[in-house]
Design a protein around this motif. Sequence first.
Motif, PDB file in Angstrom:
ATOM      1  N   ALA A   1       0.833  -1.202   0.000  1.00  0.00           N
ATOM      2  CA  ALA A   1       0.000   0.000   0.000  1.00  0.00           C
ATOM      3  C   ALA A   1       0.870   1.256   0.000  1.00  0.00           C
ATOM      4  CB  ALA A   1      -0.910  -0.008   1.216  1.00  0.00           C
ATOM      5  N   VAL A   2       0.371   2.295  -0.643  1.00  0.00           N
ATOM      6  CA  VAL A   2       1.060   3.588  -0.646  1.00  0.00           C
ATOM      7  C   VAL A   2       0.482   4.418   0.506  1.00  0.00           C
ATOM      8  CG1 VAL A   2       1.519   5.700  -1.928  1.00  0.00           C
ATOM      9  CG2 VAL A   2       1.448   3.497  -3.116  1.00  0.00           C
ATOM     10  N   VAL A   3       1.344   4.873   1.374  1.00  0.00           N
ATOM     11  CA  VAL A   3       0.897   5.618   2.547  1.00  0.00           C
ATOM     12  C   VAL A   3       1.507   7.022   2.516  1.00  0.00           C
ATOM     13  CG1 VAL A   3       0.558   3.575   3.966  1.00  0.00           C
ATOM     14  CG2 VAL A   3       2.779   4.709   3.963  1.00  0.00           C
ATOM     15  N   GLY A   4       0.764   7.972   3.049  1.00  0.00           N
ATOM     16  CA  GLY A   4       1.237   9.338   3.114  1.00  0.00           C
ATOM     17  C   GLY A   4       1.926   9.616   4.438  1.00  0.00           C
ATOM     18  N   ALA A   5       2.633  10.707   4.505  1.00  0.00           N
ATOM     19  CA  ALA A   5       3.304  11.092   5.735  1.00  0.00           C
ATOM     20  C   ALA A   5       2.264  11.394   6.817  1.00  0.00           C
ATOM     21  CB  ALA A   5       4.172  12.323   5.495  1.00  0.00           C
ATOM     22  N   GLY A   6       2.442  10.805   7.991  1.00  0.00           N
ATOM     23  CA  GLY A   6       1.534  11.035   9.107  1.00  0.00           C
ATOM     24  C   GLY A   6       0.323  10.140   9.131  1.00  0.00           C
ATOM     25  N   MET A   7       0.132   9.276   8.140  1.00  0.00           N
ATOM     26  CA  MET A   7      -1.011   8.370   8.142  1.00  0.00           C
ATOM     27  C   MET A   7      -0.733   7.191   9.084  1.00  0.00           C
ATOM     28  SD  MET A   7      -2.006   8.238   4.072  1.00  0.00           S
ATOM     29  CE  MET A   7      -3.167   6.911   4.377  1.00  0.00           C
ATOM     30  N   PRO A   8      -1.639   6.919  10.080  1.00  0.00           N
ATOM     31  CA  PRO A   8      -1.406   5.803  11.010  1.00  0.00           C
ATOM     32  C   PRO A   8      -1.274   4.483  10.265  1.00  0.00           C
ATOM     33  CG  PRO A   8      -3.184   7.207  11.789  1.00  0.00           C
ATOM     34  CD  PRO A   8      -2.874   7.649  10.387  1.00  0.00           C
ATOM     35  N   VAL A   9      -0.241   3.749  10.604  1.00  0.00           N
ATOM     36  CA  VAL A   9       0.013   2.447   9.988  1.00  0.00           C
ATOM     37  C   VAL A   9      -0.175   1.319  10.993  1.00  0.00           C
ATOM     38  CG1 VAL A   9       1.769   1.018   8.859  1.00  0.00           C
ATOM     39  CG2 VAL A   9       1.612   3.454   8.333  1.00  0.00           C
ATOM     40  N   ILE A  10       0.288   1.540  12.231  1.00  0.00           N
ATOM     41  CA  ILE A  10       0.238   0.515  13.273  1.00  0.00           C
ATOM     42  C   ILE A  10      -0.169   1.169  14.586  1.00  0.00           C
ATOM     43  CG2 ILE A  10       1.631  -1.088  14.660  1.00  0.00           C
ATOM     44  CD1 ILE A  10       3.327  -1.589  12.208  1.00  0.00           C
ATOM     45  N   SER A  11      -1.032   0.473  15.361  1.00  0.00           N
ATOM     46  CA  SER A  11      -1.392   0.910  16.705  1.00  0.00           C
ATOM     47  C   SER A  11      -0.640   0.028  17.701  1.00  0.00           C
ATOM     48  CB  SER A  11      -2.896   0.795  16.931  1.00  0.00           C
ATOM     49  OG  SER A  11      -3.226   1.129  18.262  1.00  0.00           O
ATOM     50  N   LEU A  12       0.090   0.679  18.603  1.00  0.00           N
ATOM     51  CA  LEU A  12       0.931  -0.036  19.564  1.00  0.00           C
ATOM     52  C   LEU A  12       0.507   0.329  20.981  1.00  0.00           C
ATOM     53  CD1 LEU A  12       3.520  -1.792  20.107  1.00  0.00           C
ATOM     54  CD2 LEU A  12       4.792   0.373  20.113  1.00  0.00           C
ATOM     55  N   ILE A  13       0.338  -0.685  21.834  1.00  0.00           N
ATOM     56  CA  ILE A  13       0.024  -0.441  23.241  1.00  0.00           C
ATOM     57  C   ILE A  13       1.166  -0.980  24.090  1.00  0.00           C
ATOM     58  CG2 ILE A  13      -2.468  -0.490  22.912  1.00  0.00           C
ATOM     59  CD1 ILE A  13      -2.497  -3.340  23.968  1.00  0.00           C
ATOM     60  N   SER A  14       1.385  -0.338  25.227  1.00  0.00           N
ATOM     61  CA  SER A  14       2.492  -0.724  26.096  1.00  0.00           C
ATOM     62  C   SER A  14       2.218  -2.068  26.756  1.00  0.00           C
ATOM     63  CB  SER A  14       2.708   0.344  27.176  1.00  0.00           C
ATOM     64  OG  SER A  14       1.556   0.463  27.979  1.00  0.00           O
ATOM     65  N   GLY A  15       3.288  -2.746  27.100  1.00  0.00           N
ATOM     66  CA  GLY A  15       3.153  -4.051  27.728  1.00  0.00           C
ATOM     67  C   GLY A  15       3.250  -4.001  29.235  1.00  0.00           C
ATOM     68  N   GLY A  16       3.359  -2.810  29.844  1.00  0.00           N
ATOM     69  CA  GLY A  16       3.443  -2.687  31.287  1.00  0.00           C
ATOM     70  C   GLY A  16       2.087  -2.817  31.957  1.00  0.00           C
ATOM     71  N   ALA A  17       2.045  -2.447  33.248  1.00  0.00           N
ATOM     72  CA  ALA A  17       0.803  -2.524  34.003  1.00  0.00           C
ATOM     73  C   ALA A  17      -0.247  -1.614  33.378  1.00  0.00           C
ATOM     74  CB  ALA A  17       1.049  -2.134  35.460  1.00  0.00           C
ATOM     75  N   PRO A  18      -1.459  -2.109  33.150  1.00  0.00           N
ATOM     76  CA  PRO A  18      -2.505  -1.271  32.552  1.00  0.00           C
ATOM     77  C   PRO A  18      -3.015  -0.223  33.541  1.00  0.00           C
ATOM     78  CG  PRO A  18      -3.400  -3.411  33.136  1.00  0.00           C
ATOM     79  CD  PRO A  18      -1.926  -3.481  33.399  1.00  0.00           C
ATOM     80  N   GLU A  19      -3.848   0.661  33.033  1.00  0.00           N
ATOM     81  CA  GLU A  19      -4.447   1.714  33.849  1.00  0.00           C
ATOM     82  C   GLU A  19      -5.965   1.622  33.740  1.00  0.00           C
ATOM     83  OE1 GLU A  19      -2.862   5.349  32.391  1.00  0.00           O
ATOM     84  OE2 GLU A  19      -0.796   4.899  33.006  1.00  0.00           O
ATOM     85  N   ILE A  20      -6.638   2.394  34.576  1.00  0.00           N
ATOM     86  CA  ILE A  20      -8.099   2.456  34.561  1.00  0.00           C
ATOM     87  C   ILE A  20      -8.511   3.912  34.416  1.00  0.00           C
ATOM     88  CG2 ILE A  20     -10.197   2.142  35.941  1.00  0.00           C
ATOM     89  CD1 ILE A  20      -8.966  -0.344  37.114  1.00  0.00           C
ATOM     90  N   GLU A  21      -9.486   4.144  33.553  1.00  0.00           N
ATOM     91  CA  GLU A  21     -10.023   5.488  33.362  1.00  0.00           C
ATOM     92  C   GLU A  21     -11.470   5.539  33.824  1.00  0.00           C
ATOM     93  OE1 GLU A  21      -9.688   6.980  29.439  1.00  0.00           O
ATOM     94  OE2 GLU A  21      -7.520   7.270  29.521  1.00  0.00           O
TER      95      GLU A  21
END
Length: 362
Positions: free
Chosen positions: A181-201
């Motif tokens: 795929a052709v992607v532009g600058a700033g276009m989200p490609v991957i969503s990454l979440i941390s592997g540490g202790a989660p939080e609650i909102e």
Amino acid sequence: MYRKERICRGTGAALAMTAIMMASALTSCGNRKELPVKTPVVKTETVKAYGDEARIEFPGRVTASSEVNMAFQIPGTLKRIYAREGAAVRQGEVIAELDDRDYKVQLAAAQAEYDNIKADAERVFALYRDSAVTASAYDKARYGLEQITAKLENCRNQLADTKLAAPFAGRIQKTYYDAPAVVGAGMPVISLISGGAPEIEINIPGSEYARFREYSSFEATFDFLDGMKAPLKMLSISPKANANQLYTVRLGLPSAVSGVAPGMNTMVRISTKPADDGRTCIPSSALFSKDGESHVWILSGDNTVSSREVKVGSLHTDGSAVILSGIDPGETVVTSGTHQIREGERVKILEKASSTNIGGLL
């Protein structure tokens, strides 16, 4: 003569009947017993400091401590994604790459131009030291070298930007594109979440935001984990309300908690400490009006009552009243039967139903 005698007999009979009635009335009054005075039965409550032992609950959602949508800083054709959804990645690990052919060509051209301009500039610098060229020629050579140096550095950065590296250790939550795929600058490609202790909102209304400094402890419960309770630590609270006029509170989970993942629902219980400002809390049913002012009945040690004027701060929908002044924590107020008692009267306290004998049936 006959008529006069008849009148006298009638008068005597009437007097005799009156005497009998008076004697009967006197006898009846002498035998009547005094009825006992009935002692009023009332309910009471102990005055508490405002906020004492108060607990409130809000629904919450488990989130990752860090979550980022990763994007390339330059446009290009997606060459490869090295990690798929759910995969664990290390900090600094390359997880996606663009086709770098065009950027390599640009770098080679910039490098050649740089070498040429640098060689010319060095000759001008040597001549300037021998006073063989003017200062203007020297400045032109120097500025030209600085310009091509910046251009070369930019080409190097663009080539390096064809690789996307993880900013922290975690897991791939989602990939938005597949190669080529052709992607532009700033276009989200991957969503990454941390592997540490989660939080609650959680989101709280403005009335709670105004007194969040009274919060003393936080606790999360999870129904799907057999009612497990986890202590929480407040990390931050947003200073501005969202579109729903709610303020977001971020709470940290201890790392020892297992089985909890981002996206799960939970209930957060907040305990509050009393504000040290003299305010107290009583049931609103304890209040009554006297001479246009709010009063309460104070119960003394010998179960007699006395009225006292109080200043009411606010009334709450849960049936409680916040008192600004007039009573102190630990005193006892009458909460039921306030309009049936008088000043200085002795009352009888209605015992509270036992938790194991509701309704007094046993």
